[in-house]
Design a protein around this motif. Structure first.
Motif, mmCIF file in Angstrom:
data_model
loop_
_atom_site.group_PDB
_atom_site.id
_atom_site.type_symbol
_atom_site.label_atom_id
_atom_site.label_comp_id
_atom_site.label_asym_id
_atom_site.label_seq_id
_atom_site.Cartn_x
_atom_site.Cartn_y
_atom_site.Cartn_z
ATOM 1 N N ILE A 38 0.835 -1.216 0.000
ATOM 2 C CA ILE A 38 0.000 0.000 0.000
ATOM 3 C C ILE A 38 0.872 1.269 0.000
ATOM 4 O O ILE A 38 0.525 2.269 -0.645
ATOM 5 N N THR A 39 2.036 1.220 0.663
ATOM 6 C CA THR A 39 2.891 2.415 0.717
ATOM 7 C C THR A 39 3.455 2.724 -0.674
ATOM 8 O O THR A 39 3.357 3.855 -1.162
ATOM 9 N N GLY A 65 2.650 -8.511 0.915
ATOM 10 C CA GLY A 65 3.444 -8.291 2.133
ATOM 11 C C GLY A 65 2.509 -8.032 3.301
ATOM 12 O O GLY A 65 1.423 -8.623 3.386
ATOM 13 N N SER A 66 2.881 -7.113 4.174
ATOM 14 C CA SER A 66 2.037 -6.857 5.347
ATOM 15 C C SER A 66 0.720 -6.201 4.958
ATOM 16 O O SER A 66 -0.243 -6.226 5.730
ATOM 17 N N THR A 67 0.640 -5.648 3.758
ATOM 18 C CA THR A 67 -0.623 -5.050 3.297
ATOM 19 C C THR A 67 -1.763 -6.076 3.344
ATOM 20 O O THR A 67 -2.880 -5.756 3.745
ATOM 21 N N CYS A 205 12.871 -8.900 -7.633
ATOM 22 C CA CYS A 205 13.480 -8.527 -6.347
ATOM 23 C C CYS A 205 14.727 -7.674 -6.581
ATOM 24 O O CYS A 205 15.601 -8.061 -7.363
ATOM 25 N N ALA A 234 10.168 1.495 -0.412
ATOM 26 C CA ALA A 234 8.887 1.273 0.285
ATOM 27 C C ALA A 234 8.745 -0.231 0.480
ATOM 28 O O ALA A 234 7.739 -0.832 0.109
ATOM 29 N N GLY A 236 8.444 -2.012 3.088
ATOM 30 C CA GLY A 236 7.787 -2.455 4.314
ATOM 31 C C GLY A 236 8.818 -2.733 5.393
ATOM 32 O O GLY A 236 9.811 -2.009 5.539
ATOM 33 N N ALA A 238 10.984 -4.927 5.470
ATOM 34 C CA ALA A 238 12.293 -5.291 4.914
ATOM 35 C C ALA A 238 13.149 -4.049 4.649
ATOM 36 O O ALA A 238 14.349 -4.164 4.399
ATOM 37 N N TRP A 242 18.129 -2.326 4.566
ATOM 38 C CA TRP A 242 18.962 -1.442 3.749
ATOM 39 C C TRP A 242 19.681 -0.382 4.563
ATOM 40 O O TRP A 242 20.459 0.388 4.027
ATOM 41 N N GLY A 339 0.828 -11.204 11.376
ATOM 42 C CA GLY A 339 1.782 -10.505 10.523
ATOM 43 C C GLY A 339 2.852 -9.816 11.331
ATOM 44 O O GLY A 339 2.691 -9.587 12.532
ATOM 45 N N THR A 340 3.950 -9.491 10.642
ATOM 46 C CA THR A 340 4.989 -8.671 11.266
ATOM 47 C C THR A 340 4.458 -7.250 11.343
ATOM 48 O O THR A 340 3.769 -6.778 10.452
ATOM 49 N N ALA A 366 6.466 3.186 6.846
ATOM 50 C CA ALA A 366 5.183 3.568 7.457
ATOM 51 C C ALA A 366 4.921 2.703 8.688
ATOM 52 O O ALA A 366 3.931 1.985 8.739
ATOM 53 N N GLY A 368 4.119 1.443 12.539
ATOM 54 C CA GLY A 368 3.199 1.826 13.620
ATOM 55 C C GLY A 368 1.778 1.420 13.272
ATOM 56 O O GLY A 368 1.485 0.995 12.152
ATOM 57 N N ASN A 370 -0.757 3.049 12.659
ATOM 58 C CA ASN A 370 -1.449 3.861 11.650
ATOM 59 C C ASN A 370 -0.725 3.830 10.324
ATOM 60 O O ASN A 370 -0.686 4.836 9.603
ATOM 61 N N THR A 373 -2.417 5.381 7.129
ATOM 62 C CA THR A 373 -2.567 6.842 7.210
ATOM 63 C C THR A 373 -1.194 7.496 6.993
ATOM 64 O O THR A 373 -1.071 8.492 6.272
HETATM 65 C C1 LIG Z 1 -1.910 -7.654 11.630
HETATM 66 C C2 LIG Z 1 -1.682 -6.234 11.193
HETATM 67 C C3 LIG Z 1 -2.666 -5.289 11.414
HETATM 68 C C4 LIG Z 1 -2.487 -3.972 10.991
HETATM 69 N N1 LIG Z 1 -3.493 -3.076 11.173
HETATM 70 C C5 LIG Z 1 -3.383 -1.832 10.700
HETATM 71 C C6 LIG Z 1 -4.458 -0.923 10.805
HETATM 72 O O1 LIG Z 1 -5.513 -1.259 11.351
HETATM 73 N N2 LIG Z 1 -4.319 0.307 10.278
HETATM 74 C C7 LIG Z 1 -3.149 0.697 9.661
HETATM 75 O O2 LIG Z 1 -3.084 1.839 9.202
HETATM 76 N N3 LIG Z 1 -2.092 -0.130 9.569
HETATM 77 C C8 LIG Z 1 -2.195 -1.380 10.076
HETATM 78 N N4 LIG Z 1 -1.144 -2.249 9.972
HETATM 79 C C9 LIG Z 1 0.085 -1.751 9.408
HETATM 80 C C10 LIG Z 1 -0.032 -1.699 7.879
HETATM 81 O O3 LIG Z 1 -0.517 -2.932 7.430
HETATM 82 C C11 LIG Z 1 1.310 -1.418 7.291
HETATM 83 O O4 LIG Z 1 1.718 -0.135 7.684
HETATM 84 C C12 LIG Z 1 1.266 -1.465 5.782
HETATM 85 O O5 LIG Z 1 0.761 -2.672 5.309
HETATM 86 C C13 LIG Z 1 2.659 -1.271 5.265
HETATM 87 O O6 LIG Z 1 2.596 -1.319 3.879
HETATM 88 P P1 LIG Z 1 3.938 -1.307 3.065
HETATM 89 O O7 LIG Z 1 3.565 -1.175 1.649
HETATM 90 O O8 LIG Z 1 4.856 -0.294 3.655
HETATM 91 O O9 LIG Z 1 4.573 -2.721 3.386
HETATM 92 P P2 LIG Z 1 4.256 -4.140 2.679
HETATM 93 O O10 LIG Z 1 2.817 -4.352 2.440
HETATM 94 O O11 LIG Z 1 4.989 -5.176 3.452
HETATM 95 O O12 LIG Z 1 4.903 -3.934 1.248
HETATM 96 C C14 LIG Z 1 6.302 -3.881 1.061
HETATM 97 C C15 LIG Z 1 6.587 -4.738 -0.137
HETATM 98 O O13 LIG Z 1 7.950 -4.594 -0.495
HETATM 99 C C16 LIG Z 1 8.340 -5.814 -1.058
HETATM 100 N N5 LIG Z 1 9.808 -5.873 -1.024
HETATM 101 C C17 LIG Z 1 10.598 -5.924 0.059
HETATM 102 N N6 LIG Z 1 11.898 -5.959 -0.310
HETATM 103 C C18 LIG Z 1 11.913 -5.954 -1.657
HETATM 104 C C19 LIG Z 1 12.954 -6.005 -2.627
HETATM 105 N N7 LIG Z 1 14.238 -6.054 -2.278
HETATM 106 N N8 LIG Z 1 12.618 -5.975 -3.955
HETATM 107 C C20 LIG Z 1 11.306 -5.916 -4.322
HETATM 108 N N9 LIG Z 1 10.285 -5.880 -3.436
HETATM 109 C C21 LIG Z 1 10.588 -5.891 -2.122
HETATM 110 C C22 LIG Z 1 7.686 -6.868 -0.167
HETATM 111 O O14 LIG Z 1 7.557 -8.096 -0.825
HETATM 112 C C23 LIG Z 1 6.337 -6.219 0.128
HETATM 113 O O15 LIG Z 1 5.289 -6.683 -0.700
HETATM 114 C C24 LIG Z 1 -1.274 -3.573 10.367
HETATM 115 C C25 LIG Z 1 -0.279 -4.527 10.146
HETATM 116 C C26 LIG Z 1 -0.471 -5.844 10.545
HETATM 117 C C27 LIG Z 1 0.601 -6.852 10.269
#
Ligand SMILES: Cc1cc2nc3c(=O)[nH]c(=O)nc-3n(C[C@H](O)[C@H](O)[C@H](O)COP(=O)(O)OP(=O)(O)OC[C@H]3O[C@@H](n4cnc5c(N)ncnc54)[C@H](O)[C@@H]3O)c2cc1C
Length: 403
Positions: A38-39, A65-67, A205, A234, A236, A238, A242, A339-340, A366, A368, A370, A373
């Motif tokens: 999502i980020t 991922g965590s999304t 990757c 972005a 997540g 991981a 870096w 999830g992590t 992102a 925490g 939230n 958001t």
């Molecule tokens: C159980 C749970 C409940 C949550 N509840 C809420 C909530 O109610 N409200 C809220 O706002 N947030 C909540 N969160 C937090 C929210 O889910 C995260 O902030 C959000 O999903 C983060 O999104 P992201 O895109 O940063 O990370 P991710 O979704 O993890 O995306 C990062 C992506 O990067 C990819 N990646 C990593 N390294 C590489 C690489 N070297 N090359 C290519 N791709 C790579 C990964 O495969 C992954 O798909 C919750 C989290 C969890 C686990």
């Protein structure tokens, strides 16, 4: 990095919404975004909308991922109460964080209206005192928010019972909150990006980075080289790989979704997010198909194998706790997962350049409760950094605050 256990509801209910190709050749773009969660999706969408030539690469499938594990409560109120954030960063900065998150919830609503059908709904949120001894602090929190114009009202125990039917010593009701299907939103954003001329590759990757004075070179696992002027990490949880500096702690967080429940039993829970003052907190929200999504029971550290083993036990505990509050709800878990979840010291995220990599690499962490958001705010922050413009949140959300 193994980010989740069990079966996250969003991935199952939506399936693989679109197949993006893997990258099999060299590529050049203005901005490369690592991470198709999502980020990355919000940042890529925002940058593309403002004229940047963007490519996104994701090592797995999009949103996986965590999304996919997120319960996606959208709140302006962050895990660190305004009182505590004020103690850490001063009132002005604490209010800036809270008010910016409030604006982000509204901005997410506007975006959701344009994307359509992503499970977005405006809700109230109810932050209740778990124990009588939490009441004094919660009232002080309410007063501070109220004094500074945040959209809150106070409910005493009788009010909580009259409006929500359960027992708690008191609660803050906020009229500004929302919920979304984060997985669907991510796909919709990235599918739209492709239709509009952006590029998205999954199963790609990034394994190595070289940062020069004029460009960044990213190497993929398939041996392709991507040259870009700016890189956004972005990735997540991981992203931490870096940078040498340790900026957050990983926890495991657990969630489940119930079978659909009848309208009359869900009552006000259909339009209210619930969370509490205890830490780790229990929280819940409804879904568009009348299920309850319940989360909490966090572990202090994240050990994937242990997390896998604990999902069913934790789901049972979440059901027991919720049943204690709402004994009339027949809570039958349909899917449970974990999830992590990364937490920073002050509950604020990190967006911006890190001294280890210099200004051509922007991190979008992102972290925490939230996270989503924050990601919405992060899109504006990252764009400002790339365009070398100041941004009001740049310092507060930067690595500089670590000292
Ligand atoms: C159980 C749970 C409940 C949550 N509840 C809420 C909530 O109610 N409200 C809220 O706002 N947030 C909540 N969160 C937090 C929210 O889910 C995260 O902030 C959000 O999903 C983060 O999104 P992201 O895109 O940063 O990370 P991710 O979704 O993890 O995306 C990062 C992506 O990067 C990819 N990646 C990593 N390294 C590489 C690489 N070297 N090359 C290519 N791709 C790579 C990964 O495969 C992954 O798909 C919750 C989290 C969890 C686990």
């Amino acid at each position: 990095m193994d980010l989740k256990s069990g079966y996250p509801y969003w991935a199952i209910s939506n399936g693989l919404m679109h197949a993006f190709p893997p990258l099999q050749r060299d590529l050049q773009c203005d901005v490369l975004v690592i991470g198709g969660g999502i980020t990355g999706a919000l940042i890529a969408d925002h940058l593309h909308h403002h004229g940047h030539d963007v490519a996104v690469v994701e090592q797995r499938d999009i949103g996986w991922g965590s999304t996919a594990a997120s319960t996606a409560l959208l709140q302006y109120e962050i895990d660190t109460p305004l009182l505590e954030l004020t103690r850490r960063h001063g009132l002005e900065q604490a209010l800036l964080a809270y008010r910016s998150c409030a604006e982000a919830v509204v901005a997410l609503q506007h975006l959701a209206t344009r994307l359509r059908d992503i499970g977005f709904q405006r809700n109230d949120s109810l932050y209740f005192a778990s124990r009588r001894r939490d009441l004094k602090q919660l009232i002080a929190e309410y007063e501070l928010r109220h004094q500074h114009g945040l959209p809150v009202r106070w409910l005493d125990a009788a009010g909580v019972h009259a409006e929500y039917g359960f027992t708690a010593p008191g609660a803050i009701v906020s009229s500004l909150a929302a919920r979304v299907d984060p997985y669907r939103m991510t796909y919709r954003l990235l599918m739209r990006l492709c239709r509009r001329g952006g590029q998205v590759y999954d199963r790609t990757c990034v394994t190595g980075l070289e940062v020069g004075s004029r460009q960044v070179r990213a190497r993929t696992d398939a041996g392709a080289v991507i040259r870009c002027k700016q890189l956004v990490v972005a990735a997540g949880y991981a992203s931490q790989h870096w940078i040498r500096q340790n900026v957050a702690r990983n926890r495991s967080s657990y969630a489940l979704v119930t079978d659909p429940l009848p309208d009359e039993l869900l009552g006000p829970l259909q339009r209210t997010l619930l969370w509490e003052t205890a830490r780790p907190y229990l929280y819940l929200r409804a879904t568009d198909d009348q299920r309850l999504l319940i989360g909490g029971e966090d572990d202090a550290i994240d050990v994937p194998a242990r997390r896998d083993r604990r999902v069913q036990h934790k789901a049972h505990k979440l059901v027991t706790k919720t049943s204690h509050l709402f004994p009339w709800l027949p809570l039958q878990p349909a899917f449970a997962w974990a999830g992590t979840f990364a937490e920073t010291d002050d509950g604020l995220p990190f967006f911006g350049a890190h001294p280890q990599w210099g200004p051509r690499v922007q991190f979008a962490m992102a972290y925490g409760g939230n996270g989503i958001t924050y990601s919405m705010l992060g899109a504006g922050l990252v764009r400002a950094a790339i365009e070398r413009r100041p941004h009001p949140l740049a310092r507060l959300f930067s690595f500089q605050r670590l000292g």
